[in-house]
Design a protein around this motif. Structure first.
Motif, PDB file in Angstrom:
ATOM      1  N   GLU A 207       1.186  -1.182   0.202  1.00  0.00           N
ATOM      2  CA  GLU A 207       0.314   0.034  -0.539  1.00  0.00           C
ATOM      3  C   GLU A 207       0.899   1.218   0.466  1.00  0.00           C
ATOM      4  O   GLU A 207       0.418   1.734  -0.804  1.00  0.00           O
ATOM      5  CB  GLU A 207      -0.886   0.142   1.318  1.00  0.00           C
ATOM      6  N   ARG A 208       2.026   1.206   1.088  1.00  0.00           N
ATOM      7  CA  ARG A 208       2.643   2.352   0.761  1.00  0.00           C
ATOM      8  C   ARG A 208       4.240   2.942  -0.316  1.00  0.00           C
ATOM      9  O   ARG A 208       3.513   4.416  -0.586  1.00  0.00           O
ATOM     10  CB  ARG A 208       3.800   2.358   2.202  1.00  0.00           C
ATOM     11  N   LEU A 209       3.905   1.722  -1.078  1.00  0.00           N
ATOM     12  CA  LEU A 209       4.728   1.520  -2.372  1.00  0.00           C
ATOM     13  C   LEU A 209       3.902   2.442  -3.354  1.00  0.00           C
ATOM     14  O   LEU A 209       4.530   2.700  -4.171  1.00  0.00           O
ATOM     15  CB  LEU A 209       5.321   0.735  -2.552  1.00  0.00           C
ATOM     16  N   GLU A 210       2.644   1.656  -3.591  1.00  0.00           N
ATOM     17  CA  GLU A 210       2.003   1.786  -3.859  1.00  0.00           C
ATOM     18  C   GLU A 210       1.218   3.879  -3.853  1.00  0.00           C
ATOM     19  O   GLU A 210       0.807   4.454  -5.295  1.00  0.00           O
ATOM     20  CB  GLU A 210       0.673   0.824  -4.948  1.00  0.00           C
ATOM     21  N   GLU A 211       1.566   4.061  -2.880  1.00  0.00           N
ATOM     22  CA  GLU A 211       1.111   5.762  -2.470  1.00  0.00           C
ATOM     23  C   GLU A 211       2.276   6.103  -3.362  1.00  0.00           C
ATOM     24  O   GLU A 211       2.325   7.521  -3.910  1.00  0.00           O
ATOM     25  CB  GLU A 211       1.245   5.807  -1.126  1.00  0.00           C
ATOM     26  N   TRP A 212       3.890   5.702  -2.768  1.00  0.00           N
ATOM     27  CA  TRP A 212       5.105   6.597  -3.180  1.00  0.00           C
ATOM     28  C   TRP A 212       4.929   6.559  -4.428  1.00  0.00           C
ATOM     29  O   TRP A 212       5.085   7.285  -5.608  1.00  0.00           O
ATOM     30  CB  TRP A 212       6.000   5.456  -3.393  1.00  0.00           C
TER      31      TRP A 212
END
Length: 324
Positions: A123-128
């Motif tokens: 989720e966080r890498l997709e947000e990045w």
């Protein structure tokens, strides 16, 4: 991708190149945003992340009644929760909001905990990726992204589907005539992280990659592990309990880099070596005649540590550290 593609380089066409390189962001959204801002400020041609995208810890936030939340034994309302989440994103901490039953499952079931770690990492890498796409929308810039030793392999799937992140490991990337190879595994550590290899295996793998390059002396070696015995691989010496050794009131440091990385750079003498992994060892050095750089990392303070490098006419024209 404009000038930059994955084709083999034309050895007669070597241009100028402005590189912004960072590593070991470990989930810090603040450091990642600063990296993008710095790239636009210095008008970089190429953005490179050398590995260790993943954070190291997950905090469960228990949602209670009446808009209250329990966070690390503290009770907060929604406004307080927003401040805590902002802090977690800055320092690289993952979080998940659960009810009391969900908290018990995380506490007692290792498989459930691992799946939640996987979910929040993705989720966080997709947000990045979304942040990068918005920040860089008026440019042709992409971010050449490697995984490090702390990164599980499933994060490659996020990179492959990304709008702005480009997978580099096991690829020969042509950057305006300069070829780049990348490798994120490191020599064994006391922590037994997800991507470690014995030195002989690292050397064999790197040698296979180098053989795909037209001219190693004009190449960029983006290798997560720093070369052994350099200014880039000094870390605290640990005792049998993995505690830092202190003598005379001062912490004792030792070299912990990769002997295989050093050997491959000594043999092939690339134009430059880009490294990370050892957070406290920001610095540059020479291996044989190759400039090697580790920008270090202070991700848990939300700080960016990066290196700005200018290549010109088949040489390193200049390099400097960026900290902020």
């Amino acid at each position: 991708m404009g000038l930059f593609n994955r084709n083999k380089a034309d050895s007669n066409k070597i241009g100028n190149l402005k590189i912004l390189f960072t590593s070991d962001l470990h989930g810090s959204e603040t450091a990642f945003r600063k990296f993008l801002n710095a790239a636009l400020m210095v008008k970089a041609d190429v953005l490179i992340i050398g590995g260790d995208l993943a954070g190291k810890s997950l905090v469960p936030i228990i949602e209670l009644k009446d808009g209250k939340f329990k966070v690390e034994n503290n009770l907060v309302g929604r406004e307080g929760l927003e401040k805590i989440i902002k802090s977690y994103k800055s320092n690289g901490t993952y979080y998940t909001i659960v009810d009391e039953k969900g908290y018990e499952e995380l506490s007692q079931n290792k498989k459930v905990l691992e799946e939640e770690f996987k979910r929040v990492m993705i989720e966080r890498l997709e947000e990045w990726d979304r942040i990068a796409h918005e920040k860089l929308k008026d440019t042709k810039l992409v971010i050449y992204t490697n995984l490090g030793n702390d990164d599980p392999l499933y994060l490659f799937n996020v990179i492959k589907k990304s709008n702005r992140l480009v997978k580099t490991e096991d690829e020969v990337i042509n950057l305006n005539g300069y070829e780049m190879i990348s490798f994120g595994y490191v020599n064994p550590t006391p922590w037994k992280t997800p991507r470690e290899m014995e030195e002989d295996d690292i050397y064999a793998h790197l040698k296979q990659m180098v053989e795909k390059i037209d001219n190693p002396r004009k190449a960029i070696f983006n290798l997560h592990a720093p070369p052994f015995g350099s200014n880039l691989d000094n870390a605290p010496l640990l005792d049998n309990n993995l505690k830092p050794v202190v003598r005379g009131g001062e912490m004792v440091f030792t070299h912990v880099g990769s002997k295989a990385v050093r050997k491959i750079e000594e043999e092939y003498v690339p134009l430059i070596g880009l490294h990370g992994h050892i957070h406290e060892s920001r610095g540059f050095d020479k291996v044989n005649n190759t400039l090697v750089i580790n920008p270090g990392s202070n991700y848990n303070a939300g700080m960016l540590q990066a290196a700005y490098i200018v290549l010109e006419n088949d040489r390193v024209k200049s390099h400097q550290f960026i900290i902020g």
